[in-house]
Scaffold this motif. Structure first.
Motif, PDB file in Angstrom:
ATOM      1  N   ALA A  69       0.806  -1.214   0.000  1.00 42.53           N
ATOM      2  CA  ALA A  69       0.000   0.000   0.000  1.00 42.53           C
ATOM      3  C   ALA A  69       0.841   1.267   0.000  1.00 42.53           C
ATOM      4  O   ALA A  69       0.293   2.373  -0.105  1.00 42.53           O
ATOM      5  CB  ALA A  69      -0.922   0.001   1.216  1.00 42.53           C
ATOM      6  N   GLY A  70       2.163   1.118   0.137  1.00 44.28           N
ATOM      7  CA  GLY A  70       3.029   2.289   0.244  1.00 44.28           C
ATOM      8  C   GLY A  70       2.875   3.007   1.561  1.00 44.28           C
ATOM      9  O   GLY A  70       3.107   4.215   1.662  1.00 44.28           O
ATOM     10  N   ALA A  71       2.477   2.261   2.606  1.00 39.39           N
ATOM     11  CA  ALA A  71       2.240   2.843   3.932  1.00 39.39           C
ATOM     12  C   ALA A  71       3.325   2.410   4.911  1.00 39.39           C
ATOM     13  O   ALA A  71       3.822   1.284   4.842  1.00 39.39           O
ATOM     14  CB  ALA A  71       0.871   2.418   4.458  1.00 39.39           C
ATOM     15  N   LEU A  72       3.675   3.296   5.827  1.00 40.82           N
ATOM     16  CA  LEU A  72       4.634   2.961   6.873  1.00 40.82           C
ATOM     17  C   LEU A  72       3.976   2.001   7.860  1.00 40.82           C
ATOM     18  O   LEU A  72       2.902   2.306   8.395  1.00 40.82           O
ATOM     19  CB  LEU A  72       5.075   4.231   7.606  1.00 40.82           C
ATOM     20  CG  LEU A  72       6.113   4.049   8.724  1.00 40.82           C
ATOM     21  CD1 LEU A  72       7.474   3.705   8.126  1.00 40.82           C
ATOM     22  CD2 LEU A  72       6.202   5.330   9.563  1.00 40.82           C
ATOM     23  N   PRO A  73       4.555   0.830   8.121  1.00 40.33           N
ATOM     24  CA  PRO A  73       3.943  -0.103   9.075  1.00 40.33           C
ATOM     25  C   PRO A  73       3.885   0.500  10.481  1.00 40.33           C
ATOM     26  O   PRO A  73       4.871   1.053  10.977  1.00 40.33           O
ATOM     27  CB  PRO A  73       4.889  -1.313   9.045  1.00 40.33           C
ATOM     28  CG  PRO A  73       5.612  -1.210   7.740  1.00 40.33           C
ATOM     29  CD  PRO A  73       5.760   0.262   7.482  1.00 40.33           C
ATOM     30  N   ILE A  74       2.728   0.406  11.125  1.00 44.15           N
ATOM     31  CA  ILE A  74       2.550   0.887  12.495  1.00 44.15           C
ATOM     32  C   ILE A  74       1.818  -0.189  13.296  1.00 44.15           C
ATOM     33  O   ILE A  74       1.152  -1.058  12.730  1.00 44.15           O
ATOM     34  CB  ILE A  74       1.767   2.217  12.552  1.00 44.15           C
ATOM     35  CG1 ILE A  74       0.389   2.075  11.881  1.00 44.15           C
ATOM     36  CG2 ILE A  74       2.575   3.341  11.896  1.00 44.15           C
ATOM     37  CD1 ILE A  74      -0.475   3.323  12.008  1.00 44.15           C
ATOM     38  N   VAL A  75       1.922  -0.111  14.620  1.00 40.42           N
ATOM     39  CA  VAL A  75       1.378  -1.174  15.464  1.00 40.42           C
ATOM     40  C   VAL A  75      -0.144  -1.236  15.391  1.00 40.42           C
ATOM     41  O   VAL A  75      -0.735  -2.308  15.598  1.00 40.42           O
ATOM     42  CB  VAL A  75       1.838  -1.015  16.925  1.00 40.42           C
ATOM     43  CG1 VAL A  75       3.339  -1.240  17.036  1.00 40.42           C
ATOM     44  CG2 VAL A  75       1.443   0.345  17.502  1.00 40.42           C
ATOM     45  N   GLN A  76      -0.803  -0.124  15.073  1.00 34.86           N
ATOM     46  CA  GLN A  76      -2.268  -0.144  14.996  1.00 34.86           C
ATOM     47  C   GLN A  76      -2.781  -1.010  13.858  1.00 34.86           C
ATOM     48  O   GLN A  76      -3.952  -1.399  13.847  1.00 34.86           O
ATOM     49  CB  GLN A  76      -2.807   1.286  14.834  1.00 34.86           C
ATOM     50  CG  GLN A  76      -2.726   2.141  16.077  1.00 34.86           C
ATOM     51  CD  GLN A  76      -1.392   2.852  16.218  1.00 34.86           C
ATOM     52  OE1 GLN A  76      -0.448   2.593  15.444  1.00 34.86           O
ATOM     53  NE2 GLN A  76      -1.286   3.744  17.182  1.00 34.86           N
TER      54      GLN A  76
END
Length: 510
Positions: A69-76
């Motif tokens: 998705a081109g998104a930075l992985p985050i814990v949420q």
């Protein structure tokens, strides 16, 4: 007014039907089509994990989806991660941080409901920070013994009123029965959320499948929106070591042969994915009962339970064989738990991972490891001034990896360190990592993702080539670029075999 993301959800008739891969595909598709997209999986059970920039631990498959998705992985994106430790017990990771070990009954009957509050808060955060969420379920929504405490399947769908696409794996057989049976076991309000059916891993002439598709529509009232072909050799991170069973049987003889010891509690086997794609490398996972053979390199992987996996190697006779081969000059590399096994002993006095107080290591490197309650989880940037493995004298700057480990490793006599960690997550640091033996054929490191660095990986392979009298080769394979191309290949294939007009009509109306 607060923005609320569009939501779609993929659930399956069972585990391992392709939920993760189709979630990845639609993360890529929606991103390509201009949506700020992110994945969401409320609860994941996997030993294959990753560390976010904040230092939180989440499932590796969710990270692959975020990358698509081109998104930075985050814990949420993955608020609950369960890492099995054995004996019906798992380490529970909540918002990226370990909160302890729980038995299956303790978690299902008590802690899962406490985790639900965290899941809802994470979902609220995701819905207001992205344009579109692609939500993945787990297992099957029709597991009647688990539905009471469900926090990942239909409870999520109902919470955010997400349209559900139900996936069945036709390659394993029984797809029609599994779809009809799953729908029959759902409550009416749950069934109403299922907007489309997906047949996955199809091989052959689709015209022969038409009667089945018609039957499903007439029987269930729900259209089949996609018949997705079986996609060979997809280079996208898998959810867990179950996918090791699906590695292609490649009988092409290549120059370099590498053996990975597949221990019962193997974790982060994706450390070796890039090696598996090198054109001059045969990578083989040595399972129980297999012969190690005569490899050019032995790899000891990470482990969720280092002492138990070490005892497994001893019981199977592999430990003795690895030591004898190393003493004869066969190269051995250990990562994380494998790094700990290479030492003189692994101690667990607090029984953090197991009931074993201590287990004698392989003794190939001069250190001991003692487990403790703190878990180290960091993204890392590291340099290497000199990696004299097999005389290769590699040097590199700004390499990337991550740490996920319990325990502290302490030298019992001097040994050369290998890597200089200059950044942990967002903090600048000055730390040493990894050691190599005096013969220069055995080394270990806590850095996962070591072989994702193209120049270092090729340097190791070239050292093995020189040892066999073969010429060195330039970098043959660029891992990160390859992954991006695989996301595009997956998205293109799914677009071709999915009713995208129907998908977007459902997305607009949800």
């Amino acid at each position: 007014m607060t923005k609320i993301a569009k939501r779609v959800m993929f659930q399956g008739t069972s585990s391992h039907v392709g939920k993760s891969i189709l979630t990845t595909a639609f993360c890529r598709i929606l991103a390509q089509d201009g949506y700020k997209t992110a994945p969401f999986k409320a609860q994941n059970m996997a030993l294959n994990s990753y560390v976010t920039l904040s230092g939180g631990e989440i499932g590796r498959s969710t990270v692959a989806q975020a990358e698509a998705a081109g998104a930075l992985p985050i814990v949420q994106m993955n608020p609950v991660l369960l890492k099995p430790t054995g004996n019906s017990c798992s380490q529970v990771i909540l918002l990226g941080t370990s909160v302890g070990n729980y038995s299956a009954s303790e978690y299902q009957n008590h802690y899962s409901q406490r985790a639900w509050d965290t899941v809802k808060k994470s979902l609220d955060y995701m819905e207001t920070h992205y344009d579109a969420l692609v939500i993945e379920g787990a297992g099957s929504p029709a597991e009647v013994n688990l539905k009471k405490n469900d926090i990942v399947n239909m409870r999520i769908a109902k919470e955010c009123q997400a349209p559900v696409f139900l996936i069945a794996d036709i390659d394993r057989g029984g797809a029609l029965a599994s779809i009809v049976g799953t729908l029959e076991l759902l409550e009416p309000e749950e069934r109403a959320l299922v907007k489309g059916l997906v047949i996955n891993k199809f091989r052959g002439d689709i015209s022969l499948l038409e009667p089945a598709l018609t039957f499903l529509k007439e029987k269930t009232g729900i259209p089949v929106l996609g018949v997705i072909p079986y996609l060979e050799d997809l280079g996208i991170d898998d959810e867990d070591s179950v996918s090791l069973q699906d590695l292609p049987s490649d009988h092409v003889m290549r120059d370099i042969h590498i053996a990975v010891m597949q221990t019962p509690k193997i974790s982060n086997f994706t450390d070796f994915d890039a090696l598996n794609h090198e054109p001059d490398v045969n990578l083989r996972f040595v399972q129980q009962g297999d012969m190690i053979g005569d490899p050019d390199l032995i790899l000891l992987p990470g482990s969720k339970n280092t002492t138990e996996d070490l005892l497994y190697l001893k019981r199977q006779g592999y430990a003795k064989e690895i030591v004898e081969m190393a003493e004869k000059g066969v190269p051995v590399i250990g990562i994380c738990g494998g790094f700990q096994m290479l030492g003189e002993k692994v101690c667990d006095p607090l029984h953090v991972e197991s009931s074993n107080d201590e287990v004698e290591g392989l003794g190939l490197l001069p250190y001991t490891t003692s487990m403790h309650g703190k878990k180290n989880t960091y993204q890392v940037t590291f340099d290497c001034d000199d990696l004299p493995f097999l005389g290769m004298q590699f040097a590199g700057k700004g390499m990337r990896g991550y740490e996920i480990h319990m325990g502290e490793t302490t030298l019992t006599k001097p040994a050369q360190s290998l890597f200089h960690i200059v950044q942990r997550s967002e903090d600048k640091v000055d730390l040493q990592d990894g050691f190599i033996n005096e013969k220069r054929n055995v080394f270990g490191t806590y850095c996962h993702g070591l072989f994702d660095n193209d120049d270092l990986r090729r340097a190791v392979i070239n050292a093995l080539r020189r040892r066999k009298g073969l010429p060195e080769l330039p970098v043959q394979f660029k891992y990160r670029a390859y992954k991006e191309s695989e996301f595009d290949r997956l998205a293109k294939m799914v677009r071709t075999h999915f009713d995208m007009d129907a998908f977007y009509e459902i997305l607009r109306n949800e």
